[in-house]
Design an enzyme around this catalytic site. Structure first.
Site, PDB file in Angstrom:
ATOM      1  N   HIS A 111      40.320  48.371  34.699  1.00  0.00           N
ATOM      2  CA  HIS A 111      39.448  48.271  35.870  1.00  0.00           C
ATOM      3  C   HIS A 111      39.108  46.820  36.205  1.00  0.00           C
ATOM      4  CE1 HIS A 111      37.217  49.924  39.026  1.00  0.00           C
ATOM      5  NE2 HIS A 111      36.556  50.881  38.384  1.00  0.00           N
ATOM      6  N   ASP A 143      41.169  48.398  41.122  1.00  0.00           N
ATOM      7  CA  ASP A 143      40.022  49.173  41.580  1.00  0.00           C
ATOM      8  C   ASP A 143      40.397  50.645  41.681  1.00  0.00           C
ATOM      9  OD1 ASP A 143      38.459  46.893  41.774  1.00  0.00           O
ATOM     10  OD2 ASP A 143      39.076  46.501  43.850  1.00  0.00           O
TER      11      ASP A 143
END
Length: 406
Positions: A377, A381
């Site tokens: 992450h 995204d």
């Protein structure tokens, strides 16, 4: 003439290795190119053979010792040796003892092949050697094991393990077995912990209707196999092609983090996780955008066979910009795969299972598969991850999109 036996030149990515098994002991006669020792690294097992006919005089490194690249591990005396004399001088062993000889005593066999034979409960007499001078190779053991498996599972047959006489275990007694962890297993553990502790790993899921791919495969599999010289049409090639196209559309998924920089790769090198006797290995398919379905299938099959035989090279497992792991072959219905650093994402395939699905207001029974995309992450995204996974789903449910790049 005295000769120093040295460890092989290790690649830059391999710092050292350890002595796994000495196939010959000091004083034993050795023929040219006969296997002397296995050296295990955290990626592959390297074999060191005799440079000439002669005798192994002394060991500098024992089993379990750590060795560096080109380090001296033994002393060797070159020269013709009469190998028949020791055999004549040796006392005749009782019949019971000769029947219990290990496969390595029955025929020339490398330690790696011997270990595979012992795990499969095969004797050298049951294996046809195809190596030099009738030497039994790892491939010979794998082939013999696959041939013997159906016979061993025949009705009414007693498994080899149960037929061996075992010492009675007292009621309530509990046994333990302690074995050293291999270098490969240690390295796998280190990499998994590193991925868990140093990344912001997250997993997103989706499901795909496999009926279009299964129908396409059923329709063309015979013609495909005939056209491509026996290469079978499987599911992995479709997933690799779909992932390749999706990586082109979402370059973040194909990228990696190097310090404070993001490295965007302008190519797609996809690793395919393969289970072997020594642990999980990830050989890499290079430039998958240029590979055909047949090329992908044949290469993956070759990787699988050589992984079982321990013949994958270090260069074949280095690099990679994305990984696919197929836990479905073992029956996994859903899982969260762990990143293969420094890659930013990994796709997990799972078991195909028929489930009732709502299609145009009606319930239909369809072969469904859960897909899992684990990603870092810090770099990717949620939008990019979900878009990537949906793109793969769309291409698999409508395979024409792969050809048309839609």
């Amino acid at each position: 003439m005295a000769i120093e036996i040295k460890a092989p030149q290790f690649p830059e990515s391999v710092a050292d290795g350890s002595i796994a098994t000495w196939h010959k002991q000091p004083g034993e006669p050795v023929s040219r190119d006969e296997l002397l020792v296995d050296i295990e690294t955290d990626k592959v097992v390297l074999e060191v053979v005799a440079p000439a006919d002669g005798t192994l005089t002394s060991l500098v490194k024992n089993e379990g010792d750590t060795v560096l690249s080109l380090e001296v591990i033994a002393q060797f005396e070159a020269g013709a040796v009469d190998q028949a004399a020791p055999a004549e001088a040796a006392p005749q062993a009782p019949a019971a003892e000769s029947a219990e000889q290990s496969p390595s005593e029955d025929a020339p066999m490398s330690p790696a092949a011997r270990r595979l034979a012992e795990e499969a409960n095969l004797t050298a007499a049951a294996i046809q050697g195809t190596g030099k001078g009738g030497r039994i190779t790892k491939e010979d053991v794998v082939k013999a094991a696959s041939t013997a498996a159906p016979a061993q599972s025949a009705p009414g047959m007693i498994p080899a393990e149960s037929s061996a006489a075992a010492a009675p275990v007292a009621a309530g007694a509990r046994t333990e077995k302690r074995v050293p962890m291999t270098r490969l297993r240690k390295r796998i553990a280190e990499r998994l912990l590193e991925a868990t502790n140093e990344t912001a790993m997250l997993t997103t899921f989706n499901e795909v209707n496999m009926k279009p791919i299964m129908d396409l495969r059923k329709r063309y599999k015979d013609q495909f196999e005939k056209t491509h010289n026996g290469t079978r049409l499987g599911f992995m090639s479709f997933f690799v092609k779909a992932a390749t196209e999706a990586l082109k559309r979402q370059p973040e998924v194909n990228a990696s983090i190097d310090g404070d920089d993001i490295v965007y790769h302008g190519y797609q090198d996809i690793g395919v996780a393969v289970s072997s006797n020594r642990g999980l290995v990830v050989p890499v398919l290079r430039d998958t955008g240029r590979m055909s379905l047949a090329g992908i299938e044949s290469t993956i099959r070759d990787f699988g066979e050589r992984a079982q035989a321990g013949q994958l090279g270090i260069d074949e497992m280095q690099g990679g910009t994305f990984t696919i792991s197929n836990g479905g072959v073992f029956g996994s219905l859903m899982s969260t795969p762990i990143l293969n650093l420094p890659q930013a994402a990994i796709l997990g395939m799972h078991k195909i299972q028929e489930r009732p699905m709502a299609v145009n207001g009606k319930v239909e029974i369809l072969p469904m598969m859960y897909l899992a995309l684990s990603y870092d992450h810090r770099l990717i995204d949620g939008k990019e991850a979900v878009t990537f996974l949906v793109a793969i789903k769309d291409m698999l449910e409508d395979p024409a999109r792969i050809l048309l790049e839609l």
